[in-house]
Enzyme design. Sequence first.
Site, PDB file in Angstrom:
ATOM      1  N   GLU A   1       5.801  -1.339   1.178  1.00 33.55           N
ATOM      2  CA  GLU A   1       5.725  -1.282   2.649  1.00 33.55           C
ATOM      3  C   GLU A   1       6.115   0.106   3.166  1.00 33.55           C
ATOM      4  O   GLU A   1       5.584   0.563   4.177  1.00 33.55           O
ATOM      5  CB  GLU A   1       6.579  -2.387   3.279  1.00 33.55           C
TER       6      GLU A   1
ATOM      7  N   HIS B   1       3.042   2.172   3.231  1.00 29.07           N
ATOM      8  CA  HIS B   1       2.272   1.900   4.455  1.00 29.07           C
ATOM      9  C   HIS B   1       2.950   2.592   5.646  1.00 29.07           C
ATOM     10  O   HIS B   1       2.303   3.220   6.474  1.00 29.07           O
ATOM     11  CB  HIS B   1       2.223   0.398   4.732  1.00 29.07           C
TER      12      HIS B   1
ATOM     13  N   GLU C   1      -3.828   0.956   1.761  1.00 25.37           N
ATOM     14  CA  GLU C   1      -3.271   0.346   0.549  1.00 25.37           C
ATOM     15  C   GLU C   1      -3.056   1.400  -0.543  1.00 25.37           C
ATOM     16  O   GLU C   1      -2.173   1.249  -1.387  1.00 25.37           O
ATOM     17  CB  GLU C   1      -4.213  -0.773   0.072  1.00 25.37           C
TER      18      GLU C   1
END
Length: 506
Positions: free
Chosen positions: A271, A274, A300
Amino acid sequence: MPLPAAPAYDRLVAISREAGLLGSVDGLLGWDQETMMPPGGGEHRARQLALLARLRHERLASPELGGLLADCEGRIDLTADTIEAANVRALRHDHDRAVRLPASLVEEIAATASTAQHVWAEAREASDFGRFQPWLEKTVDLCRQKAACYGWAGDGEPWDALAEDYEPGCTAAGVAEVFTPLRDRLRILLEEITAAPTRPSGRLDEIELPQAAQMAFCREIAEAIGFDFSRGRLDTSTHPFCGGSHCDDVRLTTRFHPAMVTDALSSTMHECGHGMYEQGLLYEHAGTPCGESVSLGIHESQSRLWENQVGRSWSFWQWAAPRLAPHFGSAVDGIDARAAYESANRVAPGLIRVEADEATYNMHVMIRFELERALLSGDLAVAELPETWNGMYREYLGVAVPDDRRGCLQDIHWSMAALGYFPTYTLGTLYSAQFFEAACDAIPGLAEGFAEGQFAPLLAWLREQIHRHGRRYSPRQLCERVTGRPLSAEPLMRHLEAKFRPLHGL
Ligand code: ZN
C-alpha cells in the site's frame, strides 16, 4: 489566424478540476466507510456516493465539455508532448466513454452491483454458488451491454471494451501474448520448487506478536522507505487499500494477524507503493489528467515493486531484521536476516489469490482472466463456472478446490461488475520487474543500498520517471520511455528464478 486557445482550455481545466474535486470527496467517504463509519451509516453513505458518482459523470459527459474539447482540438497540436495536449487527449478519451454509456445503463449496473455484492457475500459465507448464479448471469449480461456501448476494434472482443476502463490500450489478445509465455515458464519453476530438496523456513511467521508492536514496526519501515506521514496516514482494515483525496492526503490501511508479521509488512509496503505514487503526483495538476495515475496496472507496478523487489529482497532484510528486536523483544530471539528473508519468501501453491506468494500469485490472475474472457464472449456459461474454475486450479496450481467459498466465490470483483480488472494485477507485477531492472541499470549499487537503509535513490528515480507525469503518457508509452522496451514476461521470470532457485537448493 486562429485565436489563442487559452479561454477554452482554461474552462476545460476548470470543469476537469471540479470533476476531480467530486472524485476526491468520494475517495474520502470511501476511506471513511472502510475504517471509521459505524455499520448503521451504510445506507446513507451509499446514497452519498451514488450522488457524487452521478455529479461526476454529468460533468464528464456534459455537452459543454464536448464543445470545449472540439474547440481545443482545433487549436492545439494534439501530438505534442505538452501538458495541454496530454490533458485534452485524456479528457477526450474520458468524455467519449462517458457519453457512450446511457445514464439508464449506468444506474442499472450500479443498482445490480449493489445487490449482487450483498448476495455474493452471503453466497460465499454459505459456499453456495447457486445463490449467486442468477446475479452473476445478470452482471455478465449488463457487462456485455456496456461493452457493446463502448465498442471494440474489428479484430478485438468484448473484454477489450471493459478493460479500457482499467488499463487504457489493453486488449485480451495483447494480454494473452504476455501471459502465455509467463504461464509456461512459471509452471516449470513451480514444478522445480515442488520437487526441490530444501525449502525456506517460516520461523518468523510462526511467532505471535502484539498488534500494536506490529503496527509500530510497519510504520517505521513505511517512513524509512519514503511514505510521507505529513501527507498521509496508515490505519487498519480487513482488506488493505490505498485511498484518500489527493496527493497531499493519502490514506493507507493494512492488516494484522496474531502471527505472520511478514504478511502485515508486505501489505503495508504494497500500500505504501500505491501511496508514494499518489504522493508523487503533482499538486499543480490535481484534478486534471496530468495529476492522475496512468492506469491500474502502472499503479500496481508501484505497489508490487516496493512489496516484492524491495521488501522481499535479501538486502532489504539485512537492514530490516535488526529492527525487529526493538519492537518485539525476546520473542524474536534467533531471527536473523536469513530467517526473516526465508519467512518472507515461502512458496506454496494454494487456493486463495490474496494469500498467494510471489511465485504462484500470477497463476491465480491468469485463471480469472481466461474465465472472464470466456464468460464475456459467451464461450463459458455462468452455470459451468465452478466446474471450470476447479479444473483450472487442478491444472495450473495442482490443488483441489474443496468448495466454492475457496473457489470461484472468493473474489468480490465480478459481483461489482468489474470484469476486465484482474489482469491489471499481473500486468503491474510484470511492469514492476521491468521498471526495477531499469532502475538498477540507471543507479549503480541500488539494491545493495537497501542493506544500508538507502531507499531514497529508488523513490527519486520513480518520482522522476513515472510519478510526476500523471497521465501524460499511455501505459505502453511510459513503459517504453522508462525501460526502452515493450512489456515482457522476461524481467519477472529472471527475478523469480534468480530468487527462488537458490532458496530451494536448486
Ligand atoms: Zn495493489
